[in-house]
Write an enzyme that holds these catalytic residues in place. Structure first.
Site, PDB file in Angstrom:
ATOM      1  N   ASP A  22       3.657   9.604 -19.981  1.00  0.00           N
ATOM      2  CA  ASP A  22       2.527  10.542 -20.062  1.00  0.00           C
ATOM      3  C   ASP A  22       2.325  10.958 -21.523  1.00  0.00           C
ATOM      4  OD1 ASP A  22       0.713  12.564 -19.819  1.00  0.00           O
ATOM      5  OD2 ASP A  22       2.029  13.933 -18.712  1.00  0.00           O
ATOM      6  N   ASP A  99      -3.752  -6.425 -13.157  1.00  0.00           N
ATOM      7  CA  ASP A  99      -3.848  -6.539 -11.700  1.00  0.00           C
ATOM      8  C   ASP A  99      -5.307  -6.805 -11.360  1.00  0.00           C
ATOM      9  OD1 ASP A  99      -3.055  -6.166  -8.948  1.00  0.00           O
ATOM     10  OD2 ASP A  99      -1.501  -4.831  -9.720  1.00  0.00           O
ATOM     11  N   GLU A 278      -0.091 -12.396  -5.297  1.00  0.00           N
ATOM     12  CA  GLU A 278       0.709 -11.531  -4.427  1.00  0.00           C
ATOM     13  C   GLU A 278       0.727 -12.170  -3.044  1.00  0.00           C
ATOM     14  OE1 GLU A 278       1.202  -7.278  -2.279  1.00  0.00           O
ATOM     15  OE2 GLU A 278      -0.775  -8.074  -2.668  1.00  0.00           O
TER      16      GLU A 278
HETATM   17  C1  NOJ Z   1      -1.159  -4.790  -2.427  1.00  0.00           C
HETATM   18  C2  NOJ Z   1      -0.833  -3.725  -3.418  1.00  0.00           C
HETATM   19  O1  NOJ Z   1       0.365  -4.060  -4.072  1.00  0.00           O
HETATM   20  C3  NOJ Z   1      -0.771  -2.428  -2.662  1.00  0.00           C
HETATM   21  O2  NOJ Z   1      -0.253  -1.389  -3.444  1.00  0.00           O
HETATM   22  C4  NOJ Z   1      -2.147  -2.124  -2.156  1.00  0.00           C
HETATM   23  O3  NOJ Z   1      -2.099  -0.970  -1.358  1.00  0.00           O
HETATM   24  C5  NOJ Z   1      -2.720  -3.276  -1.336  1.00  0.00           C
HETATM   25  N1  NOJ Z   1      -2.474  -4.558  -1.906  1.00  0.00           N
HETATM   26  C6  NOJ Z   1      -4.210  -3.128  -1.188  1.00  0.00           C
HETATM   27  O4  NOJ Z   1      -4.842  -3.333  -2.434  1.00  0.00           O
HETATM   28 CA    CA Z   2      -1.430  11.782 -19.152  1.00  0.00          CA
END
Ligand code: NOJ
Ligand code: CA
Length: 578
Positions: A22, A99, A278
């Site tokens: 932070d 991501d 993923e």
């Molecule tokens: C996988 C992600 O790692 C998770 O955190 C998320 O809730 C779901 N996909 C939906 O995006």
């Molecule tokens: Ca912050």
């Protein structure tokens, strides 16, 4: 072996931006904080960062509900801050992947706001809209996060589909305009210099177009409860088949591989970028060159105890499956992330958690494949059990609480306990930097977005561990250095030894001399997961090993492989020399 790509040699480190550092002291992690901690990451010895979503988001799913794909969440900073972070990482030789959430946007993304404004809006078909059936949703599908997968929109008198929370409407990937819009966002970040993407939830991108009802009689809550109280492996197996049947029409549908090939061709417009899915399905490697570079070895994590037998069986199967696809299909191992319990909590035994945490890291860094580590595990952060439902930020925990208390009519204390177990908050608490209020994440007195785990005061913090040569943090640093200096550990083939051993894992990693002048190397790795000492006898042509690493004190510089004594919980790496 051909020269490896950077992502095959790299150790990745996942930063969960809300909880990492932070910088402006408002209780929420941010880019300034990350910039300030780049030296820490360089000293740690990681090579690449996977940054969980940093985009503007109303945070119904902690950033996995993106409201703008080409900007930065204001609470994390600005695009200029992001550029500074990226440049700072690159200057230190650290790559950065982002991501990328493809399946859905936030319901507050302007695309969805337009799409839901009227049936004839040009973006109507960017999402999955359907008429209801008999006064209810179009079919009986569930959201994996609880409740129906359909949300009614009174304004246009139709339902939209969401595999996850209702604040995460699924995009319609059969619409070419959607593809174009997301590929534009992908190019935006690649043009800026990011090194690739971790692809969120790819298995859920397409649904069966005819929307057939699933055949399962139980409700999602009933099935979840039955799994919780399964009477044994056979029962569990039967129930997980029901679970698969419940979601069969909503996951891994045709079209995925063409889509991944399309994305790969966008990525391949740029030099040397990477895609990590993923997903555990090896089929996403395509022919080895035309889909994803890596998918996670999630099967390795699907156990309560990481025994040598479990790890061996996993490696044998996984490496054989990958080799069958193509020599380019590269393994990718992980034990934890922001969706799972902390490695130390999940795989500890309550008595030797620290020893086991070291072995699990040693395992990650010595098995064949690219390791992904999760921020905080290097200091042994553990799960935090939240005490009050008002502290929960993960709506999944809140949903479980109400399902147990209100639907199953069980006591509130039990509901809280179940919610704490199901909630992903437990592994997302702020990183503990020093032994000071708030673990030094934010100034004293500031309310952090999730509570800080009080164990910062008993050594689970960076500053204390930096000063202690025997700390877990320094163990991470040593092992990361070892891996970097040991070609066999990075690119070597894996040969399992002593396959019957219940207490320990022993294997070779071997790399041939390469045509570019690199020398050949063979390392023997022994990881003792037990509190017993063992004398190991390896019948190898090369009997003497130069010791490269041992977590136990040892005399001399070499060891005899025909009689190698390993101590309780020892991690040993020797390079065979003569
Ligand atoms: C996988 C992600 O790692 C998770 O955190 C998320 O809730 C779901 N996909 C939906 O995006
Ligand atoms: Ca912050």
């Amino acid at each position: 072996m051909a020269e490896l790509k950077w992502w095959q040699k790299a150790v990745f480190y996942q930063i969960y931006p809300r909880s990492f550092a932070d910088g402006n002291g408002d209780g929420i992690g941010d880019l300034r904080g990350m910039i300030q901690r780049l030296d820490y990451l360089q000293d740690l010895g990681i090579d690449a960062i996977w940054l969980s979503p940093h985009y503007p988001s109303p945070q119904f799913d902690c950033g996995y509900d993106i409201a703008d794909y080409t900007d930065v969440a204001p609470e994390y900073g600005t695009l200029d801050d992001f550029r500074e972070f990226l440049d700072g990482a690159h200057q230190r030789g650290i790559r950065v992947i982002l991501d990328l959430v493809l399946n859905h946007t936030s319901h507050l993304h302007r695309w969805f706001i337009e799409s839901s404004s009227s049936r004839d809006n040009p973006k109507r078909d960017w999402y999955i809209w359907r008429d209801g059936r008999d006064g209810g949703p179009p079919n009986n599908w569930y959201s994996t996060f609880g409740g129906s997968a359909w949300e009614y929109d009174a304004r246009t008198d139709q339902y939209y589909y969401h595999f996850f929370f209702k604040q995460q409407p699924d995009l319609n990937w059969r619409n070419p305009e959607v593809r174009q819009a997301i590929w534009d966002a992908v190019r935006f970040w690649l043009d800026m210099g990011v090194d690739g993407f971790r692809l969120d939830a790819i298995g859920t991108i397409f649904e069966h177009p005819d929307l057939p009802d699933h055949p399962v009689q139980k409700s999602l809550v009933e099935l979840g409860a039955a799994m919780e109280f399964a009477s044994g492996p056979a029962d569990r197996e039967k129930l997980s088949k029901e679970w698969e049947a419940m979601f069969a029409y909503q996951v891994e549908q045709p079209g995925m591989h063409e889509l991944m090939q399309e994305l790969r061709s966008v990525i391949d417009e740029y030099d040397d970028r990477v895609l990590v899915g993923e997903n555990e399905e090896i089929v996403y490697h395509g022919n080895g060159q035309n889909e994803l570079h890596m998918v996670f070895n999630f099967p390795l994590m699907k156990t309560k105890q990481l025994t040598p037998d479990w790890i061996r069986a996993n490696q044998q199967q996984r490496l054989a499956e990958l080799a069958a696809v193509s020599p380019e299909a590269w393994p990718c191992n992980t034990l934890g992330n922001h969706d799972s319990p902390r490695v130390e909590s999940r795989y500890g035994d309550g008595a030797h958690d620290d020893e086991l945490a070291r072995l699990h890291l040693a395992q990650m860094l010595t098995l064949r494949g690219t390791p992904f580590l999760y921020n905080g595990e290097e200091i042994g952060m553990t799960d935090l059990e939240l005490q009050d439902i008002s502290q929960f930020r993960d709506l999944m925990g809140v949903w479980v609480y109400h399902a147990v208390r209100d639907d199953l009519k069980l006591p509130a204390e039990l509901a809280l306990q179940r919610a704490a177990e199901a909630s992903r908050d437990r592994a997302r608490t702020p990183l503990q930097w020093v032994n000071a209020p708030n673990g030094g994440f934010s100034p004293a007195g500031v309310e952090t977005w999730l509570p800080v785990n009080p164990n910062y005061a008993v050594g689970v913090n960076v500053a204390d561990q930096e000063d202690d040569p025997h700390s877990l943090l320094n163990f991470y640093r040593q092992m990361l250095r070892l891996r970097k200096q040991t070609p066999a550990l990075i690119s070597g083939y894996y040969t399992s030894l002593h396959e019957e051993a219940a207490d320990y894992l022993a294997f070779l990693r071997h790399v041939d001399a390469d045509p570019f002048g690199g020398a050949g190397q063979t390392c023997l790795v022994a990881l003792n997961f037990s509190e017993h000492s063992h004398t190991l006898s390896f019948n190898l042509k090369t009997r003497v090993a130069r010791r490269r690493f041992s977590s136990s004190g040892r005399d001399g510089a070499t060891d005899d492989m025909s009689r190698l004594d390993i101590g309780p919980f020892e991690a040993y790496v020797g390079e065979l020399i003569s």
